[in-house]
Motif scaffolding. Structure first.
Motif, PDB file in Angstrom:
ATOM      1  N   LEU A 192      29.903  -4.418  -5.381  1.00 51.16           N
ATOM      2  CA  LEU A 192      28.922  -4.703  -4.323  1.00 51.16           C
ATOM      3  C   LEU A 192      27.572  -4.044  -4.570  1.00 51.16           C
ATOM      4  O   LEU A 192      26.524  -4.592  -4.216  1.00 51.16           O
ATOM      5  CB  LEU A 192      29.487  -4.240  -2.969  1.00 51.16           C
ATOM      6  CG  LEU A 192      30.594  -5.123  -2.385  1.00 51.16           C
ATOM      7  CD1 LEU A 192      31.148  -4.502  -1.111  1.00 51.16           C
ATOM      8  CD2 LEU A 192      30.074  -6.531  -2.129  1.00 51.16           C
ATOM      9  N   ASP A 193      27.603  -2.843  -5.196  1.00 48.78           N
ATOM     10  CA  ASP A 193      26.319  -2.160  -5.419  1.00 48.78           C
ATOM     11  C   ASP A 193      25.429  -2.911  -6.413  1.00 48.78           C
ATOM     12  O   ASP A 193      24.245  -2.575  -6.575  1.00 48.78           O
ATOM     13  CB  ASP A 193      26.542  -0.705  -5.871  1.00 48.78           C
ATOM     14  CG  ASP A 193      27.402  -0.633  -7.128  1.00 48.78           C
ATOM     15  OD1 ASP A 193      27.780  -1.700  -7.649  1.00 48.78           O
ATOM     16  OD2 ASP A 193      27.695   0.488  -7.577  1.00 48.78           O
ATOM     17  N   GLU A 235      19.833  -6.903  -1.482  1.00 49.94           N
ATOM     18  CA  GLU A 235      19.430  -7.903  -0.480  1.00 49.94           C
ATOM     19  C   GLU A 235      18.766  -9.100  -1.180  1.00 49.94           C
ATOM     20  O   GLU A 235      17.950  -8.925  -2.098  1.00 49.94           O
ATOM     21  CB  GLU A 235      18.442  -7.228   0.488  1.00 49.94           C
ATOM     22  CG  GLU A 235      18.137  -8.007   1.727  1.00 49.94           C
ATOM     23  CD  GLU A 235      19.249  -7.924   2.791  1.00 49.94           C
ATOM     24  OE1 GLU A 235      20.242  -7.199   2.590  1.00 49.94           O
ATOM     25  OE2 GLU A 235      19.115  -8.621   3.801  1.00 49.94           O
ATOM     26  N   ARG A 276      23.068 -12.091  -0.600  1.00 45.26           N
ATOM     27  CA  ARG A 276      23.495 -10.987   0.262  1.00 45.26           C
ATOM     28  C   ARG A 276      22.471 -10.802   1.372  1.00 45.26           C
ATOM     29  O   ARG A 276      21.260 -10.784   1.128  1.00 45.26           O
ATOM     30  CB  ARG A 276      23.617  -9.683  -0.538  1.00 45.26           C
ATOM     31  CG  ARG A 276      24.082  -8.545   0.361  1.00 45.26           C
ATOM     32  CD  ARG A 276      24.541  -7.350  -0.407  1.00 45.26           C
ATOM     33  NE  ARG A 276      25.219  -6.441   0.503  1.00 45.26           N
ATOM     34  CZ  ARG A 276      25.881  -5.382   0.134  1.00 45.26           C
ATOM     35  NH1 ARG A 276      25.983  -5.068  -1.150  1.00 45.26           N
ATOM     36  NH2 ARG A 276      26.461  -4.608   1.020  1.00 45.26           N
ATOM     37  N   GLN A 277      22.965 -10.674   2.578  1.00 38.99           N
ATOM     38  CA  GLN A 277      22.117 -10.393   3.738  1.00 38.99           C
ATOM     39  C   GLN A 277      22.821  -9.281   4.503  1.00 38.99           C
ATOM     40  O   GLN A 277      23.854  -9.512   5.142  1.00 38.99           O
ATOM     41  CB  GLN A 277      21.996 -11.651   4.602  1.00 38.99           C
ATOM     42  CG  GLN A 277      20.818 -11.611   5.534  1.00 38.99           C
ATOM     43  CD  GLN A 277      20.587 -12.977   6.181  1.00 38.99           C
ATOM     44  OE1 GLN A 277      21.466 -13.844   6.203  1.00 38.99           O
ATOM     45  NE2 GLN A 277      19.402 -13.165   6.726  1.00 38.99           N
ATOM     46  N   LYS A 278      22.301  -8.065   4.313  1.00 36.64           N
ATOM     47  CA  LYS A 278      22.934  -6.866   4.872  1.00 36.64           C
ATOM     48  C   LYS A 278      24.397  -6.789   4.438  1.00 36.64           C
ATOM     49  O   LYS A 278      24.662  -6.639   3.250  1.00 36.64           O
ATOM     50  CB  LYS A 278      22.752  -6.805   6.388  1.00 36.64           C
ATOM     51  CG  LYS A 278      21.275  -6.672   6.771  1.00 36.64           C
ATOM     52  CD  LYS A 278      21.096  -6.479   8.223  1.00 36.64           C
ATOM     53  CE  LYS A 278      19.590  -6.290   8.484  1.00 36.64           C
ATOM     54  NZ  LYS A 278      19.123  -6.837   9.689  1.00 36.64           N
ATOM     55  N   ASN A 279      25.313  -6.897   5.385  1.00 37.16           N
ATOM     56  CA  ASN A 279      26.726  -6.739   5.009  1.00 37.16           C
ATOM     57  C   ASN A 279      27.478  -8.080   4.912  1.00 37.16           C
ATOM     58  O   ASN A 279      28.703  -8.120   5.012  1.00 37.16           O
ATOM     59  CB  ASN A 279      27.445  -5.797   5.983  1.00 37.16           C
ATOM     60  CG  ASN A 279      27.449  -6.364   7.388  1.00 37.16           C
ATOM     61  OD1 ASN A 279      26.619  -7.210   7.719  1.00 37.16           O
ATOM     62  ND2 ASN A 279      28.393  -5.909   8.213  1.00 37.16           N
ATOM     63  N   THR A 280      26.745  -9.154   4.728  1.00 33.12           N
ATOM     64  CA  THR A 280      27.416 -10.448   4.524  1.00 33.12           C
ATOM     65  C   THR A 280      26.975 -11.058   3.185  1.00 33.12           C
ATOM     66  O   THR A 280      25.831 -10.844   2.746  1.00 33.12           O
ATOM     67  CB  THR A 280      27.111 -11.456   5.655  1.00 33.12           C
ATOM     68  OG1 THR A 280      25.720 -11.761   5.643  1.00 33.12           O
ATOM     69  CG2 THR A 280      27.532 -10.938   7.003  1.00 33.12           C
ATOM     70  N   ARG A 301      30.828 -16.805   5.436  1.00 30.18           N
ATOM     71  CA  ARG A 301      30.239 -15.526   5.010  1.00 30.18           C
ATOM     72  C   ARG A 301      31.363 -14.522   4.790  1.00 30.18           C
ATOM     73  O   ARG A 301      32.306 -14.451   5.603  1.00 30.18           O
ATOM     74  CB  ARG A 301      29.278 -14.965   6.075  1.00 30.18           C
ATOM     75  CG  ARG A 301      28.048 -15.816   6.351  1.00 30.18           C
ATOM     76  CD  ARG A 301      27.092 -15.838   5.148  1.00 30.18           C
ATOM     77  NE  ARG A 301      25.891 -16.618   5.431  1.00 30.18           N
ATOM     78  CZ  ARG A 301      25.773 -17.940   5.225  1.00 30.18           C
ATOM     79  NH1 ARG A 301      26.803 -18.626   4.767  1.00 30.18           N
ATOM     80  NH2 ARG A 301      24.639 -18.545   5.472  1.00 30.18           N
ATOM     81  N   THR A 324      32.167 -10.759   5.028  1.00 31.89           N
ATOM     82  CA  THR A 324      31.619  -9.533   5.623  1.00 31.89           C
ATOM     83  C   THR A 324      32.246  -8.329   4.933  1.00 31.89           C
ATOM     84  O   THR A 324      33.454  -8.257   4.758  1.00 31.89           O
ATOM     85  CB  THR A 324      31.930  -9.496   7.128  1.00 31.89           C
ATOM     86  OG1 THR A 324      31.380 -10.693   7.721  1.00 31.89           O
ATOM     87  CG2 THR A 324      31.309  -8.289   7.799  1.00 31.89           C
ATOM     88  N   VAL A 325      31.374  -7.395   4.496  1.00 28.99           N
ATOM     89  CA  VAL A 325      31.893  -6.221   3.765  1.00 28.99           C
ATOM     90  C   VAL A 325      31.543  -4.942   4.510  1.00 28.99           C
ATOM     91  O   VAL A 325      30.688  -4.933   5.396  1.00 28.99           O
ATOM     92  CB  VAL A 325      31.322  -6.173   2.330  1.00 28.99           C
ATOM     93  CG1 VAL A 325      31.852  -7.347   1.541  1.00 28.99           C
ATOM     94  CG2 VAL A 325      29.796  -6.162   2.333  1.00 28.99           C
TER      95      VAL A 325
END
Ligand code: FES
Length: 190
Positions: A74-75, A79, A93-97, A187, A189-190
């Motif tokens: 994920l890193d 964004e 990626r949009q924030k946590n989605t 989406r 979500t993470v």
């Protein structure tokens, strides 16, 4: 007085004919046997050739890309959008989605290019107004897609595919599953 029983009287040559098979019938049996063995050998040969021909048409190894693959942790996804060139997918990626859109044009399969818009563009897609930041354009025949993958111009017959995303439990990497298309609203979500 004991007397050896004599054989009944016979015409000369009769005994010989009864005890030994006819030479012509032996020859006939031999010929039948040889012709059957020959026919069997020919059939086995044809079968072998047919098998070899069919086998030659089937490759030993299929070099198809796996449909489910990891694209990183994920890193590695900041964004916005990232293009995974060798897999021909965009990860957003949009924030946590997160969501994934195919880069394969639905017309004839060219790779679409993502265009970042200088300023947000308000469009109505599927009955909803959205301010989009990117669009997709196909260099082959000019099809255009909104940022959610909906086709709006050119010969493309349908929207770009959206693929399922999930996280690998063993190492937290993002997995794209191109065997599973999902709705444009999907989406992770993470
Ligand atoms: S392949 Fe994309 S418009 Fe034809």
């Amino acid at each position: 007085m004991w007397r050896k029983k004599s054989a009944p009287d016979q015409a000369p040559g009769t005994l010989h004919q009864r005890e030994t098979p006819d030479k012509a019938s032996i020859d006939l049996t031999k010929r039948k046997w040889i012709s059957r063995v020959g026919l069997g050998a020919i059939l086995v040969g044809i079968g072998g050739q047919a098998y070899a021909l069919i086998r030659a048409l089937v490759p030993n190894v299929l070099y198809e890309d796996p449909q489910r693959f990891k694209v990183g942790t994920l890193d590695q996804f900041g964004e916005g959008a990232k293009f995974i060139e060798d897999k021909r997918v965009f990860i957003f990626r949009q924030k946590n989605t997160l969501h994934c859109i195919s880069a394969t044009c639905t017309h004839l399969g060219c790779t679409v290019k993502m265009e970042r818009l200088n300023q947000a563009k308000r469009v109505t897609v599927r009955g909803r107004e959205i301010d989009e930041q990117v669009e997709f354009a196909c260099p082959c025949h000019g099809s255009k897609y909104y940022g959610d993958g909906t086709n709006y111009s050119g010969p493309a017959p349908r929207p770009l595919a959206h693929y399922k995303l999930e996280l690998a439990p063993e190492d937290g990497q993002l997995i794209v599953d191109t065997s599973q298309t999902v709705s444009q609203d999907f989406r992770l979500t993470v």
